[in-house]
Write a protein that holds these residues in place. Structure first.
Motif, PDB file in Angstrom:
ATOM      1  N   CYS A 169       0.824  -1.206   0.000  1.00 13.66           N
ATOM      2  CA  CYS A 169       0.000   0.000   0.000  1.00 13.66           C
ATOM      3  C   CYS A 169       0.859   1.256   0.000  1.00 13.66           C
ATOM      4  CB  CYS A 169      -0.917   0.027   1.224  1.00 13.66           C
ATOM      5  SG  CYS A 169      -2.161  -1.273   1.227  1.00 13.66           S
ATOM      6  N   GLY A 170       0.472   2.225  -0.813  1.00 11.29           N
ATOM      7  CA  GLY A 170       1.135   3.515  -0.829  1.00 11.29           C
ATOM      8  C   GLY A 170       0.422   4.505   0.065  1.00 11.29           C
ATOM      9  N   PRO A 171       0.895   5.756   0.084  1.00 18.50           N
ATOM     10  CA  PRO A 171       0.376   6.742   1.034  1.00 18.50           C
ATOM     11  C   PRO A 171      -0.873   7.480   0.572  1.00 18.50           C
ATOM     12  CG  PRO A 171       2.254   7.644  -0.154  1.00 18.50           C
ATOM     13  CD  PRO A 171       2.112   6.227  -0.609  1.00 18.50           C
ATOM     14  N   GLY A 172      -1.392   7.160  -0.610  1.00 16.28           N
ATOM     15  CA  GLY A 172      -2.557   7.867  -1.128  1.00 16.28           C
ATOM     16  C   GLY A 172      -3.768   6.968  -1.282  1.00 16.28           C
ATOM     17  N   ASN A 173      -4.693   7.395  -2.148  1.00 18.96           N
ATOM     18  CA  ASN A 173      -5.939   6.639  -2.314  1.00 18.96           C
ATOM     19  C   ASN A 173      -5.708   5.273  -2.948  1.00 18.96           C
ATOM     20  OD1 ASN A 173      -7.499   8.553  -1.100  1.00 18.96           O
ATOM     21  ND2 ASN A 173      -8.298   9.428  -3.005  1.00 18.96           N
ATOM     22  N   ASN A 174      -4.660   5.133  -3.748  1.00 18.05           N
ATOM     23  CA  ASN A 174      -4.350   3.816  -4.295  1.00 18.05           C
ATOM     24  C   ASN A 174      -4.043   2.842  -3.161  1.00 18.05           C
ATOM     25  OD1 ASN A 174      -2.065   1.970  -6.045  1.00 18.05           O
ATOM     26  ND2 ASN A 174      -3.934   2.558  -7.108  1.00 18.05           N
ATOM     27  N   GLY A 175      -3.307   3.325  -2.171  1.00 19.49           N
ATOM     28  CA  GLY A 175      -3.048   2.510  -0.996  1.00 19.49           C
ATOM     29  C   GLY A 175      -4.313   2.219  -0.216  1.00 19.49           C
ATOM     30  N   GLY A 176      -5.231   3.200  -0.174  1.00 20.04           N
ATOM     31  CA  GLY A 176      -6.514   2.949   0.475  1.00 20.04           C
ATOM     32  C   GLY A 176      -7.266   1.815  -0.177  1.00 20.04           C
ATOM     33  N   ASP A 177      -7.253   1.764  -1.512  1.00 23.82           N
ATOM     34  CA  ASP A 177      -7.865   0.628  -2.217  1.00 23.82           C
ATOM     35  C   ASP A 177      -7.221  -0.681  -1.786  1.00 23.82           C
ATOM     36  OD1 ASP A 177      -9.355   2.516  -3.643  1.00 23.82           O
ATOM     37  OD2 ASP A 177      -8.042   2.451  -5.403  1.00 23.82           O
ATOM     38  N   GLY A 178      -5.892  -0.653  -1.580  1.00 23.75           N
ATOM     39  CA  GLY A 178      -5.184  -1.855  -1.147  1.00 23.75           C
ATOM     40  C   GLY A 178      -5.613  -2.304   0.237  1.00 23.75           C
ATOM     41  N   PHE A 179      -5.807  -1.363   1.159  1.00 25.45           N
ATOM     42  CA  PHE A 179      -6.289  -1.721   2.495  1.00 25.45           C
ATOM     43  C   PHE A 179      -7.653  -2.401   2.423  1.00 25.45           C
ATOM     44  CE2 PHE A 179      -3.142   1.276   4.275  1.00 25.45           C
ATOM     45  CZ  PHE A 179      -2.746   0.569   5.404  1.00 25.45           C
ATOM     46  N   VAL A 180      -8.530  -1.873   1.576  1.00 26.58           N
ATOM     47  CA  VAL A 180      -9.861  -2.470   1.441  1.00 26.58           C
ATOM     48  C   VAL A 180      -9.745  -3.876   0.865  1.00 26.58           C
ATOM     49  CG1 VAL A 180     -12.104  -2.298   0.299  1.00 26.58           C
ATOM     50  CG2 VAL A 180     -11.004  -0.229   1.202  1.00 26.58           C
ATOM     51  N   ALA A 181      -8.931  -4.043  -0.177  1.00 22.98           N
ATOM     52  CA  ALA A 181      -8.761  -5.367  -0.782  1.00 22.98           C
ATOM     53  C   ALA A 181      -8.210  -6.358   0.237  1.00 22.98           C
ATOM     54  CB  ALA A 181      -7.829  -5.276  -1.989  1.00 22.98           C
ATOM     55  N   ALA A 182      -7.238  -5.925   1.033  1.00 26.87           N
ATOM     56  CA  ALA A 182      -6.655  -6.804   2.059  1.00 26.87           C
ATOM     57  C   ALA A 182      -7.704  -7.237   3.069  1.00 26.87           C
ATOM     58  CB  ALA A 182      -5.510  -6.072   2.761  1.00 26.87           C
ATOM     59  N   ARG A 183      -8.546  -6.298   3.494  1.00 25.98           N
ATOM     60  CA  ARG A 183      -9.575  -6.629   4.487  1.00 25.98           C
ATOM     61  C   ARG A 183     -10.554  -7.659   3.937  1.00 25.98           C
ATOM     62  NH1 ARG A 183     -14.227  -3.732   4.925  1.00 25.98           N
ATOM     63  NH2 ARG A 183     -13.257  -1.879   4.038  1.00 25.98           N
ATOM     64  N   HIS A 184     -10.957  -7.503   2.692  1.00 24.88           N
ATOM     65  CA  HIS A 184     -11.927  -8.437   2.107  1.00 24.88           C
ATOM     66  C   HIS A 184     -11.300  -9.813   1.885  1.00 24.88           C
ATOM     67  CE1 HIS A 184     -15.544  -5.999   1.295  1.00 24.88           C
ATOM     68  NE2 HIS A 184     -14.693  -4.980   1.243  1.00 24.88           N
ATOM     69  N   LEU A 185     -10.064  -9.848   1.454  1.00 28.32           N
ATOM     70  CA  LEU A 185      -9.413 -11.146   1.251  1.00 28.32           C
ATOM     71  C   LEU A 185      -9.203 -11.863   2.581  1.00 28.32           C
ATOM     72  CD1 LEU A 185      -6.815 -10.188  -1.501  1.00 28.32           C
ATOM     73  CD2 LEU A 185      -8.721 -11.789  -1.772  1.00 28.32           C
ATOM     74  N   ALA A 186      -8.794 -11.121   3.599  1.00 28.99           N
ATOM     75  CA  ALA A 186      -8.611 -11.738   4.925  1.00 28.99           C
ATOM     76  C   ALA A 186      -9.925 -12.284   5.452  1.00 28.99           C
ATOM     77  CB  ALA A 186      -8.014 -10.727   5.896  1.00 28.99           C
ATOM     78  N   ALA A 187     -11.002 -11.539   5.233  1.00 28.52           N
ATOM     79  CA  ALA A 187     -12.320 -11.994   5.695  1.00 28.52           C
ATOM     80  C   ALA A 187     -12.751 -13.265   4.981  1.00 28.52           C
ATOM     81  CB  ALA A 187     -13.354 -10.891   5.489  1.00 28.52           C
ATOM     82  N   ALA A 188     -12.252 -13.444   3.759  1.00 28.62           N
ATOM     83  CA  ALA A 188     -12.590 -14.645   2.990  1.00 28.62           C
ATOM     84  C   ALA A 188     -11.655 -15.804   3.297  1.00 28.62           C
ATOM     85  CB  ALA A 188     -12.542 -14.320   1.500  1.00 28.62           C
ATOM     86  N   GLY A 189     -10.718 -15.605   4.231  1.00 30.65           N
ATOM     87  CA  GLY A 189      -9.858 -16.689   4.655  1.00 30.65           C
ATOM     88  C   GLY A 189      -8.495 -16.733   4.012  1.00 30.65           C
ATOM     89  N   TRP A 190      -8.159 -15.736   3.185  1.00 30.45           N
ATOM     90  CA  TRP A 190      -6.844 -15.717   2.554  1.00 30.45           C
ATOM     91  C   TRP A 190      -5.788 -15.314   3.573  1.00 30.45           C
ATOM     92  CZ3 TRP A 190      -5.665 -15.535  -3.046  1.00 30.45           C
ATOM     93  CH2 TRP A 190      -6.757 -15.912  -3.824  1.00 30.45           C
ATOM     94  N   PRO A 191      -4.594 -15.923   3.534  1.00 29.69           N
ATOM     95  CA  PRO A 191      -3.473 -15.444   4.360  1.00 29.69           C
ATOM     96  C   PRO A 191      -2.957 -14.125   3.773  1.00 29.69           C
ATOM     97  CG  PRO A 191      -3.112 -17.709   3.581  1.00 29.69           C
ATOM     98  CD  PRO A 191      -4.239 -17.148   2.787  1.00 29.69           C
ATOM     99  N   VAL A 192      -3.053 -13.047   4.524  1.00 29.74           N
ATOM    100  CA  VAL A 192      -2.730 -11.715   3.999  1.00 29.74           C
ATOM    101  C   VAL A 192      -1.639 -11.067   4.839  1.00 29.74           C
ATOM    102  CG1 VAL A 192      -3.605  -9.406   3.485  1.00 29.74           C
ATOM    103  CG2 VAL A 192      -5.079 -11.398   3.114  1.00 29.74           C
TER     104      VAL A 192
END
Length: 500
Positions: free
Chosen positions: A65-88
Motif C-alpha cells: 500500500c502507498g500513502p494515497g488513495n491507491n493505498g486505500g484501495d489496497g487496504f480495502v482489498a486486504a480486508r476483504h481477502l482476509a475476511a474470505a480466509g486468505w493469508p494476507v
C-alpha cells in the motif's frame, strides 16, 4: 435486432479514455451528486479482492500500500481477502498516521498487522497486490518503492496492479523510474491512455475495468476527447452496401502506381476493392504499365507518362479519393503528383513515399492540404515531417493540428488524431502485422471508406480497427496480401453483431 443505444459494445462512452486528472474530476463529480467518497474506495478495493479470487486459487497474498488513495484501495482489498480466509500480509509505504481522508479511514478498518515496507515482505508471497501508486504518479519512483518494485521485477511473483502498475504514468504509458509487469490490472470506471500506450500496455497484463458506482453522466462535463478504438466510435456511419447502390455511388479510388516497386500499390488496390470502393483505378507509369495491366483484375489500369497525363486522370471528378505513397518513389515527381492531387480539393490518403518526399519542406505539403486528407506515417516517416515533444497522443494531436489532416501514427499502439484535437488509440493490432506491406493495405482500406462517404477521422479509425481484426482473423503466418482476403470474414462478424 439489438438496440445499439443499450448495447455497451457499441457505446462511444464505454470507449472513452480518461487521463488521471480527468479521473480525479470524475471522482469529484460523483461525490458532488451525493455519492460517498469512501463508498467508491470500498467498491474499488472490494473489486480488486474479487478479481484476485477469480483469477488465482487461495494462497498467501502480500498487499503493498502507498500513502494515497491507491493505498486505500489496497487496504480495502486486504480486508476483504482476509475476511474470505486468505493469508494476507500488508505493508505500508510511510506511516499510518500520515494517511488522510478515505485512505486513513480504509486503514483504520484494517485490523491486521502492518509489516515493514521492505524486501522481506515478499518472502513467501504467492500473489502481490500492487497498490503503491496509481495512474497519477508524477515523479520517478525512488527509495524503498523503487527497491521493492525492482525486486518484484526480478522475483516474477504473480501481480495484481491496482489502477496501473506502480511507476507507470497513466496519461502517457511511460515508466517513471521502474515498473513491474502485472498479470492483471484492475482499474475503475474507464481506462487511461497509459493502459493502451506502450510501454504501459506491455506492463498491465490483462486489464479489467470495474464499475464502482460513478455515473456515466459525469462524462458530459468532463467531455473526454480520447477514446480506445472500437466499432462504437464509427459503426453508425459505416457504409454497408445498400440495395440501390451502384459502383459510382460507392466511390472511385485513384491509386498512383510506382515504377520501381510495383507490389505495394497493387496491394493498395486489392485492399480498396475488398473494403468496398465501387471502382478502383490504378495510374500506371508507362514503362511498367504491362506489369499492372496483366496482374490486376479488380482495377482499371490507366497508363500515364509524366505529370500532365496524371493530371488528366485527376480531371475525372468521379475519382473522389486519391491515394499516393505505396511504392511511389521518393523525389520531385512524387511531390508534384501529391500537390496536383491536393489541388483538386478531393479527399486524399498519403503514405510512405508521398510523405518522405516532403521531408525537406514539410510546410509545402501542409499548406497544400485544403480538402479531406489522411496521413498514415510510421514512426520514421512521422519524424521526417514533424518535430514535436510529448507523449504519442500529444505528438499526433500536434501533427494533425499543424498539417490540417487526420494523422494516423502507425505502431503497435497506433494513434489517430484529428485537427480538432480528438484522438483514438488502437489496441487490437496483433504482432503478425509487423511485416512489409501491411501499411500499403491500410492505405487502401482508408481510401475505400473515404470514397464511400465516411468522414476522415472515422474512416481512419475504422480502417485501423478492421486492419487489426483482419490480421487476427487470419492468424500466424500472415503476409500483407492475406489481409484483404481476411476482411470479408471480419465484416460478416461485425454485421452479425450489429443485426443480432
Amino acid at each position: 435486432m439489438s438496440d445499439l443505444s443499450t448495447d455497451k459494445r457499441f457505446q462511444e462512452g464505454e470507449l472513452a479514455l480518461l487521463t488521471p486528472v480527468q479521473m480525479s474530476d470524475a471522482d469529484r463529480a460523483a461525490e458532488a451528486t451525493g455519492i460517498d467518497g469512501f463508498g467508491l474506495m470500498e467498491a474499488a478495493g472490494s473489486a480488486v479482492a474479487v478479481a484476485v479470487g477469480a483469477r488465482w486459487p487461495m494462497r498467501p497474498v502480500t498487499v503493498l500500500c502507498g500513502p494515497g488513495n491507491n493505498g486505500g484501495d489496497g487496504f480495502v482489498a486486504a480486508r476483504h481477502l482476509a475476511a474470505a480466509g486468505w493469508p494476507v500480509k500488508l505493508a505500508l509505504l510511510g506511516s499510518r498516521e500520515k494517511l488522510t481522508g478515505e485512505a486513513a479511514h480504509a486503514a483504520s478498518l484494517w485490523k491486521g498487522p502492518l509489516a515493514p515496507f521492505g524486501l522481506e515482505i515478499l518472502e513467501g508471497a504467492g500473489i502481490v497486490i500492487d497498490a503503491i501508486f496509481g495512474a497519477g504518479l508524477s515523479r520517478p519512483l525512488d527509495g524503498n518503492a523503487l527497491e521493492l518494485v525492482g525486486s518484484l521485477k526480478a522475483n516474477r511473483i504473480p501481480i495484481c496492479a491496482v489502477d496501473v502498475p506502480s511507476g507507470l504514468d497513466g496519461a502517457s504509458g511511460m515508466v517513471l523510474g521502474a515498473a513491474a509487469r502485472a498479470d492483471l490490472t484492475v482499474t475503475f470506471f474507464r481506462k487511461k491512455p497509459g493502459h493502451l500506450l506502450y510501454p504501459g500496455r506491455g506492463l498491465c497484463g490483462d486489464i479489467l475495468v470495474v464499475d464502482i458506482g460513478i455515473p456515466a453522466t459525469v462524462l458530459d462535463d468532463i467531455a473526454p476527447n480520447t477514446w480506445e478504438n472500437g466499432p462504437g466510435l464509427w459503426l453508425a456511419g459505416y457504409p454497408w452496401p445498400e440495395p440501390e447502390s451502384y459502383k459510382y455511388k460507392r466511390g472511385e479510388v485513384l491509386i498512383l502506381g510506382g515504377e520501381a516497386i510495383t507490389g505495394a500499390s497493387r496491394m493498395t488496390v486489392q485492399a480498396a476493392s475488398r473494403a468496398g470502393a465501387g471502382m478502383v483505378t490504378l495510374a500506371a507509369p508507362a514503362r511498367v504499365w504491362s506489369i499492372y495491366a496483366t496482374s490486376l483484375i479488380n482495377a482499371i489500369v490507366h497508363r500515364f507518362d509524366g505529370l500532365q497525363e496524371f493530371e488528366a486522370l485527376l480531371a475525372d471528378v468521379r475519382r473522389n479519393v486519391i491515394a499516393i505513397g505505396p511504392g511511389a518513389g521518393v523525389g520531385s515527381s512524387t511531390r508534384q503528383m501529391v500537390l496536383a492531387a491536393l489541388a483538386t480539393g478531393r479527399a486524399a490518403v498519403l503514405d510512405a513515399d508521398a510523405l518522405t518526399s516532403f521531408a525537406e519542406a514539410p510546410q509545402d505539403l501542409f499548406q497544400a492540404i485544403a480538402g479531406s486528407c489522411v496521413l498514415t506515417p510510421h514512426a520514421g516517416e512521422f519524424t521526417r515531417l514533424f518535430h514535436f515533444e510529448g507523449d504519442k497522443v500529444q505528438r499526433t494531436r500536434s501533427a494533425a493540428s499543424e498539417s490540417k489532416a487526420v494523422v494516423v501514427l502507425k505502431d503497435p499502439d497506433t494513434v489517430i488524431a484529428a485537427p480538432d484535437g480528438r484522438a483514438i488509440i488502437n489496441s487490437n493490432a496483433p504482432a503478425q502485422l509487423a511485416t512489409g506491406g501491411t501499411g500499403d493495405v491500410l492505405t487502401g482500406f482508408v481510401a475505400a471508406l473515404l470514397a464511400q462517404g465516411m468522414a476522415p477521422f472515422e474512416a481512419a479509425a475504422a480502417a485501423v480497427w478492421l486492419h487489426g481484426a483482419a490480421a487476427t482473423e487470419f492468424g500466424l503466418g500472415l503476409v500483407a496480401e492475406d489481409l484483404p482476403n481476411a476482411l470479408p470474414g471480419v465484416l460478416r462478424k461485425l454485421k452479425a453483431r450489429l443485426d443480432g
